[in-house]
Scaffold this motif. Structure first.
Motif, mmCIF file in Angstrom:
data_model
loop_
_atom_site.group_PDB
_atom_site.id
_atom_site.type_symbol
_atom_site.label_atom_id
_atom_site.label_comp_id
_atom_site.label_asym_id
_atom_site.label_seq_id
_atom_site.Cartn_x
_atom_site.Cartn_y
_atom_site.Cartn_z
ATOM 1 N N HIS A 82 4.496 6.757 2.895
ATOM 2 C CA HIS A 82 5.136 6.308 3.221
ATOM 3 C C HIS A 82 4.179 4.796 2.024
ATOM 4 O O HIS A 82 3.272 5.248 1.602
ATOM 5 N N GLU B 268 7.453 1.440 4.840
ATOM 6 C CA GLU B 268 7.125 0.320 5.992
ATOM 7 C C GLU B 268 7.831 -1.127 5.662
ATOM 8 O O GLU B 268 7.386 -1.496 4.549
ATOM 9 N N HIS C 274 1.060 -1.349 0.065
ATOM 10 C CA HIS C 274 0.062 0.037 -0.218
ATOM 11 C C HIS C 274 0.774 1.162 0.538
ATOM 12 O O HIS C 274 1.830 1.128 0.254
ATOM 13 N N VAL D 125 0.850 5.454 1.332
ATOM 14 C CA VAL D 125 -0.085 5.966 2.476
ATOM 15 C C VAL D 125 0.180 7.359 1.560
ATOM 16 O O VAL D 125 1.163 8.588 1.310
HETATM 17 FE FE FE2 Z 1 1.116 1.060 6.289
#
Ligand code: FE2
Length: 376
Positions: free
Chosen positions: A265, A344, A182, A184
């Motif tokens: 991120h 991450e 993902h 962000v």
């Molecule tokens: Fe995350």
């Protein structure tokens, strides 16, 4: 299909007008693309893939594409001042410019989104070379970030027309990073719902999870977050906005130093987080650390997990459980001098959530870093 059948399908299951096949690549605008590519090869284990610049007929910029499994990063830098890339880097520092999405039909993706209100970034364009053709288009999202739609089903080259294969004698081993889980975005005060609506209306995404300042607050600061998911779930974009707290939140620090809304991120998936993070740390990637007391009652909080707790504690890997399983995650410190973009690393073992149980410990760790920078 009869008109009636089409109508029935609309009621039962809205047609996904923007089917996304995943993330094609992430493009970063940077001050020095040659050194950035070298850093990500060395520290994160990417391999050289393709190059574009004066030698390939591109006059005003240079781009290096690197790859690891299904992850492709592109680093682009300006060769002169007074252009959009140089202005981006001057204002924001190094950061994510484009989240490029894989589609079957890039012209249709542009049509579907612009007719629903998206601002065009690139009208559909066909790029060709000896190895075939690619279609690309793009729209603006928050800040100066854009989404590119990439259609590469008729292209057999290394990356895309305009690039040549980049062969290097320097090939550091990979670290087990697989694909983008993902990305962000941080947006400004009271802007989260505007962007949630953008992803719903313009791109056909759904809001699958929401966190308010009760979920994400520490003694000092707070933020709110909503997770947007594409129709088929292949692409997920959580959106954060700051919330009132006693001190400056991490989202506010980002907005100040990035000078606007942008990508906070990118989460990179691995099948073995202990091995991946061991590799990354040994190559100099710096991670946020939670206090070792986090691990004292770990399995009481998360239930039994397959991994030994000791290596997780040594590396600083966090664990969280939801209804469907659990996940392991860890966050790097910002990867540039401005406290902006970070990564991450995530390993999912059934869980489809985002580590809500770790928010407090994690944000306290971020605040210790913010305080050390004088920004809390
Ligand atoms: Fe995350």
């Amino acid at each position: 299909m009869s008109i009636l059948a089409g109508f029935k399908q609309t009621i039962e299951q809205p047609i996904d007008f923007l089917p996304l096949e995943g993330t094609d690549y992430v493009e970063f605008y940077v001050g020095n693309a040659k050194q950035a590519a070298h850093f990500y090869k060395t520290a994160f284990g990417f391999q050289s893939l393709a190059y574009a610049g004066p030698e390939t007929g591109v006059r005003d910029k240079v781009s290096y594409a690197i790859r690891q499994n299904k992850l492709t990063f592109v680093f682009t830098t300006a060769l002169r001042k007074d252009n959009a890339i140089a202005e981006y880097v001057h204002k924001h520092g190094d950061g994510v410019k484009a989240l490029a999405l894989m589609v079957d039909d890039a012209a249709d993706a542009w049509e579907q989104t612009t007719m629903r209100g998206a601002k065009s970034f690139i009208e559909p364009v066909t790029l060709t070379d000896d190895l075939g053709k690619m279609v690309m288009s793009g729209i603006h999202t928050y800040g100066e970030t854009v989404h590119l739609f990439i259609e590469r089903k008729h292209y057999a080259g290394a990356f895309m027309p305009g690039y040549r294969p980049w062969k290097s004698s320097y090939n550091p081993s990979e670290t087990g990073l697989l694909y983008v889980d993902h990305c962000v975005g941080n947006v400004g005060w009271n802007q989260m719902n505007k962007w949630v609506k953008f992803y719903e209306d313009v791109m056909g995404f759904r809001n699958i999870l929401s966190f308010d300042d009760n979920d994400i607050s520490t003694e000092y600061s707070a933020l709110m977050s909503k997770v947007m998911s594409s129709g088929n779930g292949f692409v997920k974009f959580p959106i954060n906005e700051p919330a009132e707290g006693k001190k400056k939140s991490q989202v506010e620090e980002f907005l100040e130093f990035y000078d606007g809304e942008g990508c906070q991120h990118v989460a990179l998936a691995t099948k073995n987080i202990v091995e991946t993070v061991t590799q990354l740390q040994s190559r100099g990637v710096e991670f946020l650390k939670v206090p070792s007391t986090y691990y004292d009652d770990l399995e009481e909080r998360t239930g039994k997990i397959d991994e030994d707790v000791e290596p997780l504690k040594e590396l600083g890997i966090l664990v969280d459980r939801d209804d469907e399983g659990y996940l392991l995650q860890i966050f790097t410190k910002p990867v540039e001098d401005r406290p902006t973009l970070f990564f991450e690393i995530i390993q999912r073992k059934g869980a489809k959530s985002f580590g809500k149980g770790n928010f407090k410990a994690l944000f306290e760790a971020i605040e210790r870093e913010q305080a050390a920078r004088g920004n809390l």
